[in-house]
Design an enzyme around this catalytic site. Structure first.
Site, mmCIF file in Angstrom:
data_model
loop_
_atom_site.group_PDB
_atom_site.id
_atom_site.type_symbol
_atom_site.label_atom_id
_atom_site.label_comp_id
_atom_site.label_asym_id
_atom_site.label_seq_id
_atom_site.Cartn_x
_atom_site.Cartn_y
_atom_site.Cartn_z
ATOM 1 N N ASP A 143 -9.761 -6.348 -2.644
ATOM 2 C CA ASP A 143 -9.413 -5.536 -1.862
ATOM 3 C C ASP A 143 -9.828 -4.304 -2.835
ATOM 4 O O ASP A 143 -9.206 -3.862 -4.079
ATOM 5 C CB ASP A 143 -7.469 -4.992 -2.747
ATOM 6 N N HIS A 178 -7.045 -5.388 1.438
ATOM 7 C CA HIS A 178 -6.463 -5.230 1.714
ATOM 8 C C HIS A 178 -5.394 -5.372 2.663
ATOM 9 O O HIS A 178 -5.646 -5.113 3.472
ATOM 10 C CB HIS A 178 -6.640 -4.220 1.556
ATOM 11 N N SER A 189 1.223 -1.171 -0.238
ATOM 12 C CA SER A 189 0.164 0.217 0.105
ATOM 13 C C SER A 189 1.361 1.572 -0.410
ATOM 14 O O SER A 189 1.723 1.154 -0.714
ATOM 15 C CB SER A 189 -1.270 -0.118 1.503
#
Length: 411
Positions: free
Chosen positions: A137, A169, A50
């Site tokens: 996600d 995620h 991320s």
């Protein structure tokens, strides 16, 4: 991802992954206070999830002469955010706004290279790149992750892209505490595939099976030493960083992998959960691999503890001059060639300290930051003696005294 979720979009983590095999838990050892010392590093790679995935790409692109490959999880192409938080949220995580195309960002990279702001993008040609995006996600849109694959392929990188795992995620690990499709703290999910092994196998060419018992050491070091100006907090980095060093790497040749956490995954937020459950150390022990775990921190401009990929800390965040980038590269250089020299600025913890014979009363969080204790799965333990201190937070307090080097007991 729905618009109502946009404000949680900067919550981080994403996925490497792990095995459907029988897995033996190999708990990360308690941290030992130390410094980053020169090792025989034969290759340097970067991975991230991320916000850490965006930072991993920035490091790989800006320092392509240093990093030889990247494993990136749930992130978009180089400088997608264009120094704008709204663009980051609405174009580079969600896709409500138009974003720069891969071709435009490729030209930006060439222009910056011509100006000396990043290394030559020709270095990316032939580099192994491993990308991941889970089908569950909805924090970073798949189309944005696809742009990253296009960006790398256009520069000639050898891209492998896993976009079929039903993961949320999160970092994906065979010893993760969360279900595969979850998107929740500590953002470490258990899925069926050994994605960590897949990633490292692509980066290195092949890997040996992961260890079931760890024999290396976890070094906790002061990040102030490597921050420009000697102040980690000034560039939104935590005081402490970590490096897992297998015994074999203390004397023999080893590779180095930089592992960058996502938002809400810093040591100050989830303790050692990512260090313990990422399943990187297990591969490190059997594959001659040091793992460097730098740490960002929270601030008023960065309340979720993200790495700077949209300009909250510096407008040069994606260039070689970016302060966070410089700090991480200084850590890499300290491990690979002994540099940089320690800063002359002396920075001490803000919590109360005491002589070895005295007692120190502080919150369990403060004890871990000061190196008197460590956190594991939400609980706190005294460094050295491993005595239980209770919940790991800023409200629970404990009183400790030091009886020998790196050995603390309850008073």
């Amino acid at each position: 991802m729905r618009l109502r979720n946009v404000l949680v979009a900067l919550a981080a983590a994403t996925g490497l992954a792990a095995a459907s095999l029988s897995i033996s838990l190999a708990a990360v050892p308690p941290p030992q206070q130390g410094t980053l010392t020169k090792l025989n590093i034969t290759g340097t790679y970067v991975s991230g999830i991320s916000s850490g995935g965006y930072m991993a790409n920035q490091l790989h692109v800006a320092y392509s002469g240093l990093f030889q490959g990247a494993g990136i999880f749930s992130a978009g192409p180089y400088d997608c955010a264009q120094n704008n938080v709204n663009t980051a949220l609405l174009a580079c995580m969600d896709t409500f706004q138009a974003r720069k195309t891969p071709a435009q960002l490729e030209q930006l990279t060439r222009d910056r290279a011509a100006a000396g702001a990043v290394d030559a993008p020709q270095n990316l040609s032939g580099d192994p790149v491993w990308l991941f995006h889970g089908t569950a996600d909805d924090t970073v849109d798949a189309a944005v992750n696809n742009d990253l694959a296009t960006y790398y392929r256009d520069f000639g990188s050898r891209v492998v892209y896993n976009s079929t795992t039903a993961a949320g995620h999160a970092w994906i690990s065979p010893i993760g505490p969360n279900a595969c499709g979850s998107t929740a703290s500590p953002y470490i999910n258990k899925c069926s595939a050994d994605v960590v092994g897949q990633m490292l196998g692509h980066l290195f060419g092949s890997v040996n099976a992961a260890a079931s018992t760890l024999t290396g050491k976890l070094v906790q070091f002061d990040q102030n030493t490597y921050a420009p100006g000697g102040s980690a907090s000034a560039i939104t980095l935590g005081r402490e960083g970590f490096a897992y060093v297998p015994k074999a790497c203390e004397t023999g040749p080893c590779k180095l992998v930089v592992a960058l956490h996502g938002c809400q995954q810093t040591y100050g937020q989830i303790g050692n959960a990512l260090l313990d459950k990422a399943y990187l150390n297990e591969y490190a022990d059997t594959n001659g691999m040091v793992v460097l775990y730098p740490q960002a921190t929270t601030s008023s401009a960065n309340p979720r503890g993200c790495w700077d990929w949209w300009g909250y800390q510096s407008a040069q965040y994606a260039q070689k001059s970016g302060p966070q980038m410089t700090a991480v590269v200084n850590m890499v250089k300290a491990l690979s060639n002994g540099g940089p020299a320690p800063t002359t600025t002396t920075t001490t913890t803000t919590t109360t300290t005491a002589p070895p014979s005295g007692c120190v009363t502080a919150s369990n969080y403060a004890h871990t930051v000061a190196g008197r204790a460590y956190a594991n799965l939400g609980q706190t333990y005294a460094l050295g003696s491993n005595q239980a201190l209770g919940l790991w937070n800023t409200y629970t307090t404990s009183t400790l005294r030091q009886t020998s080097t790196n050995y603390w007991v309850r008073c």
